[in-house]
Every structure is written in C-alpha cells, then in structure tokens.
Write an enzyme that holds these catalytic residues in place. Structure first.
Site, PDB file in Angstrom:
ATOM      1  N   GLU A   6       0.843  -1.204   0.000  1.00 49.44           N
ATOM      2  CA  GLU A   6       0.000   0.000   0.000  1.00 49.44           C
ATOM      3  C   GLU A   6       0.885   1.264   0.000  1.00 49.44           C
ATOM      4  OE1 GLU A   6      -2.057   0.097   3.738  1.00 49.44           O
ATOM      5  OE2 GLU A   6      -3.461   1.687   3.162  1.00 49.44           O
ATOM      6  N   LYS A  49      -9.753   2.077  -1.660  1.00 53.80           N
ATOM      7  CA  LYS A  49      -9.889   1.430  -0.350  1.00 53.80           C
ATOM      8  C   LYS A  49     -11.203   1.821   0.325  1.00 53.80           C
ATOM      9  CE  LYS A  49      -7.195   0.734   3.940  1.00 53.80           C
ATOM     10  NZ  LYS A  49      -5.912   1.071   4.618  1.00 53.80           N
ATOM     11  N   CYS A  68      -5.132  -3.398   2.569  1.00 53.36           N
ATOM     12  CA  CYS A  68      -4.818  -3.463   3.994  1.00 53.36           C
ATOM     13  C   CYS A  68      -6.054  -3.746   4.860  1.00 53.36           C
ATOM     14  CB  CYS A  68      -4.097  -2.185   4.409  1.00 53.36           C
ATOM     15  SG  CYS A  68      -3.091  -2.368   5.914  1.00 53.36           S
ATOM     16  N   VAL A 124       0.162  -2.731  10.549  1.00 52.26           N
ATOM     17  CA  VAL A 124       0.831  -2.480  11.826  1.00 52.26           C
ATOM     18  C   VAL A 124       0.323  -3.449  12.902  1.00 52.26           C
ATOM     19  CG1 VAL A 124       1.320  -0.058  11.342  1.00 52.26           C
ATOM     20  CG2 VAL A 124      -0.839  -0.678  12.440  1.00 52.26           C
TER      21      VAL A 124
END
Lengths: 262, 262
Positions: A38, A109, A142, A169
C-alpha cells in the site's frame, strides 16, 4: 501462472527514489502477477490532507503509473500496487492494477484505518473484478481484510485471486487472510511493507510477513518480518473456480442467504 | 465468567453410556458455560434417515436433555451440546443450550456437511441469540464455521460468545474460528470430538484441537488431537461488547453495507 509479492521499505515522501528502487528490484523478474505494498511510492504517514495532496497522483497520468506501467510492458508482468490517487476533489487510498498490455484498473480502499479517515476519502466502489490473461482478479487494501463481506463480494463476482497491498501495523491479517482464502476458495496475495515511519512524535512499525495463500488455506509463500523480499510461486488459478469443500458442499451454493441477517 | 469445553469420544449409538460419561466428567466442574461436541450423545454416523430417526430425541423431553438438564441444575452450569433432534416430521442436527435455571434453547444447524444432507433437515433459524447470566450467546454447529455470514449474523444480533459443538474431520476450523473472533470481536468456543467411527466400510477420524479464542484472536485454550480434555478459562464477556479495533475503527460501524454485493 507465476504470482508473487514484493516486500520492501518505501522511502518516506521520496517518490523518485521509490520508483527507481522498484524498477531495480523488478529488473529481472519473471512473473505474470506481482503485488506491491500500500502507498508504496509515497510512504504512509501524512500530517494532514494538504500534505497528502502533494503526493496524490493522477491515474494513469502521474509518475507512479507511468513508471510502473513501463516496467509492466517491458517485463510482460501485471502489477498491483498501492498509491495515493487524486481524482477531482477526491483523494483515495488506491490499489492500481497496471497490466502488461498497458491498461490501468483502480480500486479505492473502502475501509479506512485510523487517521486515514482524516485525510483520505472513503472508497466508493462495490469491489470490482478485473480480468488479466483470462484470470479474474480482485483488489483490497490493507484494513479491508478485517471485513469478510469485502472478500466475499469479490469472490462472488468471480475473483480467483485477491491482491492486497498493505501497510500492516497489527498482526491479524496473516490470520484472517488464511480464513478468507478458505471460506471463498480463492488465492490471496498479501503484500506488506517493512520498516518504520516517525512523524510528529508518532512512530508506526510495519510488520512484514507478506504471504500467498492457496484456496484451501495452505501457505504457498511467507516473508520475514524485516527483510526485503521478492517471492514468486507457480499457481493454478483454475483451482479457485471450483468452490467444493467436499463433493456435496459447494461453498457458494451452500450459502443460506435465506437465513443471514447482515 | 468461567467458560470451557469438554472434548471426548462419544460411544457410537450408546446414548446411555455417553450421558453417564458426561455426568462423570462434569461431576466436579466449576464453570458458568461449557460446550460439548456435536451429536455427542448419539455419535455421528448413521446408515440412513431411518437409523438416525431411532436416535433423534425430543427437546426437552428426550433422555439427553433430561440428563444434561439435571447436571446443569445440580452444578449451576449452562451447557451447549450437540444432539439429533426430532421435531414433528423433521430431524435436525441441533445445538441445545441447557441452562442452570432449567431452560432449553435450540439452534438447528444451517449448513449441513456431506452425507448429513441425506439424513438431516437443513436448519430453519436465522441465527438466534440467547441470554444467560446477562451474557448473550450464539450457537453454530461444526461446518457452519466455513460461512462468515453465520457468525456475522450472530455477532450483529449481539452475541458475545459463539458456542460451536463440532465433529470436525478437516483442519480448517481452527483457522477460520480465529478469524471469526477477530472480525466480530467475540469469544469463540470450539468443542470438537476425538476418535474415529467406522460404518459400512467408511471411516471418519475426528481431529480434536478444541479451542477457545478471545475477541482479538488470542488462543485462550487449546486441546490436543486425541486426548479427552475438560478445559475452563476465565473470560470477561464485556470485552466482546466493544467493537473497536482502534479508537477510530468500530468494526461494525465501519462496515460498508452500501458497497457489499452479497
């Protein structure tokens, strides 16, 4: 079909350096489909929408599409990569499919993560599916992986391979994407980035572990947490056309849409 | 709240022995909620619907509900267990919630696996949720786990804990149920059986590995593949009321129902 991912650390807000690095890494690749992370040409963190706006590009007229599109034509490879897209007044966190034949397809997204909500516009596309070399591809970005409805929408529309550029993350995606592959009987290519970014006193560490999952949930490739890696595996996309978990259980035909309350 | 599973090997078509065994295993248990395997009082394999019919019982008048209901009242425990249910002309592969206060609630398996399609009626219930001691529970049976819509329906209806009696012969559920917990932020109790059954030249091996998963996907308990095990852990069901994956991401509020094509 040879499919893979490129896991690397983009340099923050240095588009030229990132495009040059991608070009070097793909200079000798032999693959039909590659997925990159991304926002891999700009980096992830932006102070505000104004700063993001300086790095949002047109598709396909911007420098990222031009450079990656040229690689695709020269190497006869289809590439899915993440970038900030400028479209009228909008800025989307986009996945772009640049094809070997020079076409560009886009997905915006849908599910924005944390501060992305403050700077990006939420996606407006009902999970489009694109065909490359006779194989149907879907794209997610993501955090979309958290929502089974997103992958389900792509699979019901015929996607055999889901390509997921990511800047993860958390550690959930490596688990959920195995389930997404199993429940939809599709291939899944998760391309994550590595390294960290620090802006305005906040540090994000990206967790690597890019992976390719087969339609029964087997791990076909898995990257390390901190290593730059280009991995390519041979797959049979036709395996994703058969939705039978057993001879009597077609996972799509068995859905009880009469009972779900969604 | 103390929740757990009982993983064991039911004796095939010996209801009396199985009920006696369950009673022995639960004689000293201290728990609020226990989940037992699918069809755990009758065993799994039946030649045909006629043979199955001889083991299908009324809820709550049949011997399985009577015996397990008595354990629940005596031990002050709520138990979810799987059994073949006779209801009018129907035979369902059911999960029954027997409460410490003497109530019985039922769920009819919606997604039938393999030859179950030849002998059971498919479930007819839009994923009901029941409250026990102020905590909302949902039930699924075995193969239901493949379908994210089933768990999603329960979670959207408020279920904090999903109880899944199972007779698993594949290895997917231990992966999908972690994702189900993550994507819905619920607790998940997967109670599988162990051992094998052989009927009419066909053998099924059941794969154990019962597990309890927390709402962020952590494994709170995990059983072996072949061992009889009663495991109980302490959980905070209130954690399943907060659907935030991050301060800005409520997993239910973030759903893009405007875009899904299901």
């Amino acid at each position: 079909m040879r499919v893979g991912f490129l896991q690397f650390q983009p340099r923050h807000q240095d588009v030229g350096a990132n495009l040059a690095h991608i070009e070097r890494l793909l200079a000798r690749v032999e693959a039909d489909l590659l997925v990159l992370p991304e926002l891999c040409t700009s980096g992830y963190m932006f102070r505000d929408r104004a700063e993001l706006g300086r790095f949002a590009e047109l598709v396909p007229a911007g420098p990222s599409c031009r450079a990656i599109g040229r690689i695709c034509r020269e190497r006869s490879v289809n590439v899915v990569f993440g970038m900030a897209e400028s479209l009228g007044e909008h800025i989307f966190n986009s996945a772009v499919l640049a094809t070997a034949s020079g076409d560009f397809h886009v997905y915006h997204k849908a599910h924005l993560f944390l501060e992305e909500k403050d700077i990006f516009d939420p996606g407006d596309m009902p999970f489009p599916v694109f065909e490359v070399a006779g194989v149907k591809l879907g794209m997610l970005v993501c955090f979309d992986h958290y929502f089974p409805e997103a992958a389900r929408s792509l699979a019901l529309a015929g996607a055999q391979i889901v390509c997921q550029p990511s800047n993860l993350v958390l550690d959930s995606a490596q688990k959920t994407t195995v389930a997404r592959a199993i429940e939809n009987r599709v291939y899944w290519i998760l391309a994550n980035r590595i390294g960290s970014e620090t802006r305005h006193g906040k540090t994000l560490h990206f967790t690597g572990h890019s992976q390719i999952v087969g339609p029964t949930g087997s791990l076909l490739a898995r990257a390390g947490e901190e290593t730059e890696e280009l991995q390519v595996v041979e797959i049979d996309p036709a395996a994703a056309l058969d939705k039978h978990a057993t001879p009597k259980n077609d996972l799509f035909a068995d859905r009880r849409v009469d009972l779900y309350r969604l």
